[in-house]
Enzyme design. Structure first.
Site, short mmCIF file in Angstrom:
data_model
loop_
_atom_site.label_atom_id
_atom_site.label_comp_id
_atom_site.label_asym_id
_atom_site.label_seq_id
_atom_site.Cartn_x
_atom_site.Cartn_y
_atom_site.Cartn_z
N PRO A 125 4.39 13.95 -3.42
CA PRO A 125 3.46 15.05 -3.12
C PRO A 125 4.15 16.16 -2.33
O PRO A 125 5.25 15.98 -1.81
CB PRO A 125 2.39 14.39 -2.22
CG PRO A 125 2.68 12.93 -2.21
CD PRO A 125 4.13 12.78 -2.57
N TYR A 166 5.40 10.25 9.25
CA TYR A 166 6.35 11.37 9.21
C TYR A 166 6.37 12.13 10.53
O TYR A 166 6.03 13.31 10.58
CB TYR A 166 6.07 12.28 8.01
CG TYR A 166 4.60 12.49 7.68
CD1 TYR A 166 3.89 13.54 8.22
CD2 TYR A 166 3.94 11.62 6.82
CE1 TYR A 166 2.56 13.74 7.92
CE2 TYR A 166 2.60 11.80 6.52
CZ TYR A 166 1.92 12.86 7.06
OH TYR A 166 0.59 13.05 6.76
N ASP A 220 -4.31 -1.71 5.16
CA ASP A 220 -4.04 -0.67 6.16
C ASP A 220 -3.90 -1.33 7.53
O ASP A 220 -4.40 -2.43 7.76
CB ASP A 220 -5.17 0.38 6.20
CG ASP A 220 -4.69 1.72 6.74
OD1 ASP A 220 -4.54 2.67 5.95
OD2 ASP A 220 -4.42 1.81 7.96
N GLY A 255 -6.55 9.53 3.84
CA GLY A 255 -5.53 10.40 3.25
C GLY A 255 -5.24 10.11 1.78
O GLY A 255 -6.14 9.77 0.99
N ASN A 271 2.09 3.22 -0.69
CA ASN A 271 1.78 4.56 -0.18
C ASN A 271 1.98 4.69 1.33
O ASN A 271 2.25 5.79 1.82
CB ASN A 271 0.33 4.90 -0.54
CG ASN A 271 -0.22 6.06 0.29
OD1 ASN A 271 0.07 7.22 0.00
ND2 ASN A 271 -0.96 5.74 1.34
N TYR A 282 12.96 10.64 8.11
CA TYR A 282 11.98 10.69 7.01
C TYR A 282 12.69 10.92 5.68
O TYR A 282 12.42 10.23 4.69
CB TYR A 282 10.98 11.81 7.29
CG TYR A 282 9.84 11.87 6.29
CD1 TYR A 282 8.87 10.89 6.25
CD2 TYR A 282 9.75 12.92 5.37
CE1 TYR A 282 7.82 10.94 5.34
CE2 TYR A 282 8.71 12.98 4.46
CZ TYR A 282 7.75 11.98 4.45
OH TYR A 282 6.72 12.04 3.54
N ASP A 322 0.21 -4.70 9.06
CA ASP A 322 1.32 -3.76 9.21
C ASP A 322 2.31 -4.08 8.10
O ASP A 322 2.98 -5.11 8.13
CB ASP A 322 1.97 -3.95 10.59
CG ASP A 322 3.16 -3.03 10.80
OD1 ASP A 322 3.65 -2.41 9.83
OD2 ASP A 322 3.63 -2.94 11.96
N LYS A 332 12.72 8.52 2.42
CA LYS A 332 12.13 8.92 1.13
C LYS A 332 13.19 9.03 0.03
O LYS A 332 12.86 8.84 -1.15
CB LYS A 332 11.35 10.23 1.30
CG LYS A 332 10.09 10.07 2.17
CD LYS A 332 9.09 9.06 1.59
CE LYS A 332 7.75 9.06 2.31
NZ LYS A 332 6.82 8.03 1.79
#
Ligand SMILES: NC(=O)c1ccc[n+]([C@@H]2O[C@H](COP(=O)([O-])OP(=O)(O)OC[C@H]3O[C@@H](n4cnc5c(N)ncnc54)[C@H](O)[C@@H]3O)[C@@H](O)[C@H]2O)c1
Length: 248
Positions: free
Chosen positions: A183, A92, A37, A17, A88, A153, A61, A157
């Site tokens: 984004p 969601y 990751d 992604g 990053n 979420y 994690d 954010k």
């Protein structure tokens, strides 16, 4: 293109992604990259190496303090520290408040916000000693929209925005800048898994000034710019790379 030669960039959630696109974009600009990751980020590491750069993959994690402490040690031991951190990693899972339990709330806050604190703590001392650093935190244009099913979420954010603003003041005297990038709905594996259907994706795109769906590469230029030398006087900001939907 901004040159990032000689810099080590650490990108979380880099296995796929948006994180993968950012990692490869920074590698293309000359940075050595560390892809972190939950799942071994083999594809990202191989693609970065094909671009001619050094690349390392770490499995962790980033919402877990113990995992992140280990990542911090590995970064110090194996690549000498981190110059550019891109926070990053994020999740969601949409859920209405009536169906959202505390564990699911906590998980989203942990992955999307705690991780940014933990990863920053793991690398910021190196940046302070170096007298130079760049931190770029992923938020979302969701924070400027009225969307349901997103209390956890949206809180996470918006938390990223506040964290970014305050952190910028703490670290500025050491040559470190901190900014957030938002984004729009972006074509990624995570979005496919989220259950946001094609009609909803088209609807969001139709509200943008630039009426097409976001691609992971659409945020790369902004992140790379913020990670470079030329962005030295920009800090504490939240900037949308969202086709002109949310305008701050
Ligand atoms: N795709 C969108 O529509 C969109 C829109 C706005 C903002 N964002 C933000 O962009 C970021 C990336 O989103 P994406 O769509 O590319 O997601 P994605 O699900 O496609 O990829 C996310 C990657 O992060 C990794 N990850 C998840 N939790 C982790 C953890 N605890 N520790 C380490 N790695 C972890 C996953 O394994 C995966 O490789 C997120 O912060 C997301 O909130 C995405």
């Amino acid at each position: 293109m901004t040159t990032l030669e000689g810099r080590v960039a650490v990108v979380t959630g880099a296995g796929r992604g948006i994180g993968q696109a950012i990692c490869l974009g920074l590698a293309a600009r000359g940075a050595s990259v560390v892809a972190v990751d939950l799942v071994e980020p083999r594809e990202t590491v191989e693609a970065a190496q094909e671009l001619g750069g050094k690349a390392l993959g770490l499995v962790a994690d980033v919402s877990d303090a113990g995992n992140v402490a280990r990542v911090g040690r590995e970064i110090a031991d194996r690549v000498g520290g981190c110059d550019i951190l891109v926070n990053n990693a994020g999740i969601y899972p949409a859920k209405n408040i009536f169906d959202l339990d505390f564990a699911a709330w906590r998980r989203v806050l942990a992955v999307n916000l705690d991780s940014q604190f933990l990863m920053t703590k793991a690398v910021v001392d190196h940046m302070r000693r170096a007298g130079w650093g760049r931190i770029v935190n992923l938020t979302s244009n969701t924070i400027g929209l009225a969307m349901g099913g997103m209390t956890h979420y949206m809180a996470s954010k918006m938390g990223v925005v506040g964290f970014t603003r305050a952190l910028a003041s703490d670290v500025a005297r050491y040559g470190i800048t901190v900014n957030a990038v938002g984004p729009t709905l972006t074509r990624t594996p995570g979005l496919s898994e989220s259950g946001v259907n094609a009609d909803a994706q088209q609807f969001v795109a139709s509200l943008q000034a630039i009426r097409r769906q976001g691609e992971p590469e659409d945020v790369v230029g902004l992140v790379a710019f913020l990670a470079g030398e030329e962005a030295r006087f920009i800090t504490g900001q939240t900037i949308m790379a969202d086709g002109g939907l949310v305008r701050l």
